[in-house]
Design a protein around this motif. Structure first.
Motif, mmCIF file in Angstrom:
data_model
loop_
_atom_site.group_PDB
_atom_site.id
_atom_site.type_symbol
_atom_site.label_atom_id
_atom_site.label_comp_id
_atom_site.label_asym_id
_atom_site.label_seq_id
_atom_site.Cartn_x
_atom_site.Cartn_y
_atom_site.Cartn_z
ATOM 1 N N UNK A 105 5.231 -2.966 -8.383
ATOM 2 C CA UNK A 105 4.210 -3.509 -7.479
ATOM 3 C C UNK A 105 3.859 -4.953 -7.841
ATOM 4 N N UNK A 106 3.544 -5.175 -9.103
ATOM 5 C CA UNK A 106 3.123 -6.519 -9.513
ATOM 6 C C UNK A 106 4.295 -7.507 -9.390
ATOM 7 N N UNK A 107 5.494 -7.075 -9.778
ATOM 8 C CA UNK A 107 6.672 -7.937 -9.648
ATOM 9 C C UNK A 107 6.946 -8.295 -8.195
ATOM 10 N N UNK A 108 6.798 -7.330 -7.297
ATOM 11 C CA UNK A 108 7.003 -7.606 -5.866
ATOM 12 C C UNK A 108 6.004 -8.629 -5.362
ATOM 13 N N UNK A 109 4.755 -8.497 -5.818
ATOM 14 C CA UNK A 109 3.727 -9.464 -5.411
ATOM 15 C C UNK A 109 4.029 -10.852 -5.992
ATOM 16 N N UNK A 110 4.561 -10.879 -7.210
ATOM 17 C CA UNK A 110 4.935 -12.180 -7.794
ATOM 18 C C UNK A 110 6.025 -12.857 -6.957
ATOM 19 N N UNK A 120 12.227 -6.659 -10.255
ATOM 20 C CA UNK A 120 11.981 -6.828 -8.812
ATOM 21 C C UNK A 120 11.848 -8.299 -8.414
ATOM 22 N N UNK A 121 11.286 -9.120 -9.293
ATOM 23 C CA UNK A 121 11.154 -10.552 -8.979
ATOM 24 C C UNK A 121 12.532 -11.144 -8.684
ATOM 25 N N UNK A 155 -1.402 2.096 -16.183
ATOM 26 C CA UNK A 155 -1.370 2.182 -14.724
ATOM 27 C C UNK A 155 -2.215 1.068 -14.123
ATOM 28 N N UNK A 156 -2.234 -0.070 -14.858
ATOM 29 C CA UNK A 156 -3.019 -1.223 -14.423
ATOM 30 C C UNK A 156 -2.115 -2.446 -14.304
ATOM 31 N N UNK A 157 -2.448 -3.295 -13.342
ATOM 32 C CA UNK A 157 -1.677 -4.521 -13.200
ATOM 33 C C UNK A 157 -2.550 -5.674 -12.756
ATOM 34 N N UNK A 158 -2.081 -6.881 -13.022
ATOM 35 C CA UNK A 158 -2.801 -8.056 -12.548
ATOM 36 C C UNK A 158 -1.826 -9.171 -12.222
ATOM 37 N N UNK A 159 -2.242 -10.023 -11.307
ATOM 38 C CA UNK A 159 -1.404 -11.154 -10.900
ATOM 39 C C UNK A 159 -2.287 -12.307 -10.466
#
Ligand SMILES: [Zn+2]
Length: 247
Positions: A196-201, A42-43, A154-158
Motif C-alpha cells: 500500500x505505502x509503496x504504491x502510494x509512493x 511495488x515502487x 500493520x502501520x504505514x506512513x508516507x
C-alpha cells in the motif's frame, strides 16, 4: 512516441490530466529508488510499468528467503542474487523500454550526492534512520523532491518533501539523532502494508514528474491497517532544523 508506446501507456494517456504530455514527461524522467525491498518492489514495478525513462536502483543486499513474503519483485529462484540484479530482470521483462541502472552498494556522502544529482525524484524505500537522514541531506542540498515511505507491523506512513526553500524536510520531522526505528526483522510486517505505502509512493512520484494534482507535501499520511484509521498530520518547517535551515 511510436504506436506500441501509445498502446502500452494508453490507459493512462487517456486520463485528461495526463495525456501525451504527461506520458512524455514520464518517459523523459529519471528516478532513484533506494532500497529494493518491501516498499521498493511495488515502487519499481509501477514506475517501470508506467514508462518512467530511467530507474536507478540502489541496494547492496542479497535476496533471502525471509524477504519473499513481502518483497514481491523477487522470486524463489532469486535467493542468493543481488536484489538490484533480481529487480532489473523483472523490470526489463515488464517493460524493456525502461533504462535500468543497478547500483549494488551502500551510497554515502559524495557518491549519494552524485546519484541524487542525476535524477528528478528520489524514493526513499530504505528501512533505517541513518540511511533516511543521509538521503534527506543529499536531497535538501540538491533541492531534489523526495518521496518518503515507511511501514512496520500493520502501520504505514508516507510524505513528500519538495526541498524547495519553503517546505519542511525529513529532518524537521525527526530532529533527534537517536535511532528509534524498528526494523521488519525485529517487529514483523504484514505485507500489504508495504504494498500500500509503496504504491502510494509511486503515485506521488508520478504526480511530481507530471506536475499534476496535489502531493503530500507538508502532510504526513498515517495508515493504521488494523483499525483502518487513516489520518493526515500537517508538517511544519523547523526553523532550527540542522539540515534545511542552515543553507
Ligand atoms: Zn528541515
Amino acid at each position: 512516441m511510436d504506436d506500441s508506446q501509445l498502446l502500452r501507456y494508453s490507459r493512462q494517456i487517456m486520463l485528461p490530466q495526463i495525456g501525451i504530455e504527461g506520458q512524455e514527461r514520464l518517459c523523459n524522467s529519471k528516478v532513484l529508488i533506494i532500497g529494493l525491498g518491501g516498499l521498493g518492489s511495488p515502487v519499481a514495478m509501477y514506475l517501470a510499468a508506467a514508462g518512467v525513462g530511467q530507474l536507478r536502483l540502489c541496494d547492496f543486499d542479497i535476496v533471502d528467503i525471509s524477504n519473499l513474503q513481502r518483497q514481491i519483485i523477487h522470486n524463489n529462484d532469486d535467493i542468493g542474487k543481488l536484489k538490484v540484479e533480481s529487480a532489473r530482470e523483472k523490470l526489463l521483462a515488464l517493460n524493456p523500454l525502461v533504462k535500468i541502472i543497478p547500483i549494488a552498494q551502500r551510497l554515502e556522502n559524495d557518491d549519494l550526492l552524485e546519484q541524487v544529482k542525476q535524477v528528478d525524484v528520489v524514493l526513499d524505500c530504505s528501512d533505517n534512520l541513518p540511511t533516511r537522514f543521509s538521503i534527506n541531506a543529499a536531497c535538501v542540498k540538491t533541492q531534489t523532491p523526495l518521496v518518503s515511505g515507511a511501514a512496520i507491523r500493520m502501520e504505514g506512513q508516507i510524505t513528500v518533501f519538495l526541498n524547495d526553500t519553503n517546505s519542511p524536510c525529513y529532518r524537521c520531522l525527526y530532529p533527534s539523532d537517536v535511532d528509534l526505528t524498528e526494523t521488519c526483522s525485529q517487529t514483523g510486517i504484514l505485507a500489504p502494508m508495504v504494498g500500500l505505502i509503496g504504491s502510494l509512493q509511486a503515485l506521488e512520484a508520478m504526480k511530481i514528474i507530471m506536475a499534476v494534482g496535489n502531493t503530500l507535501t507538508g502532510q504526513l499520511l498515517l495508515v493504521d491497517g488494523l483499525s483502518m484509521d487513516i489520518n493526515q498530520l500537517k508538517l511544519t518547517k523547523n526553523l532550527n532544523c540542522s539540515v534545511c535551515c542552515k543553507l
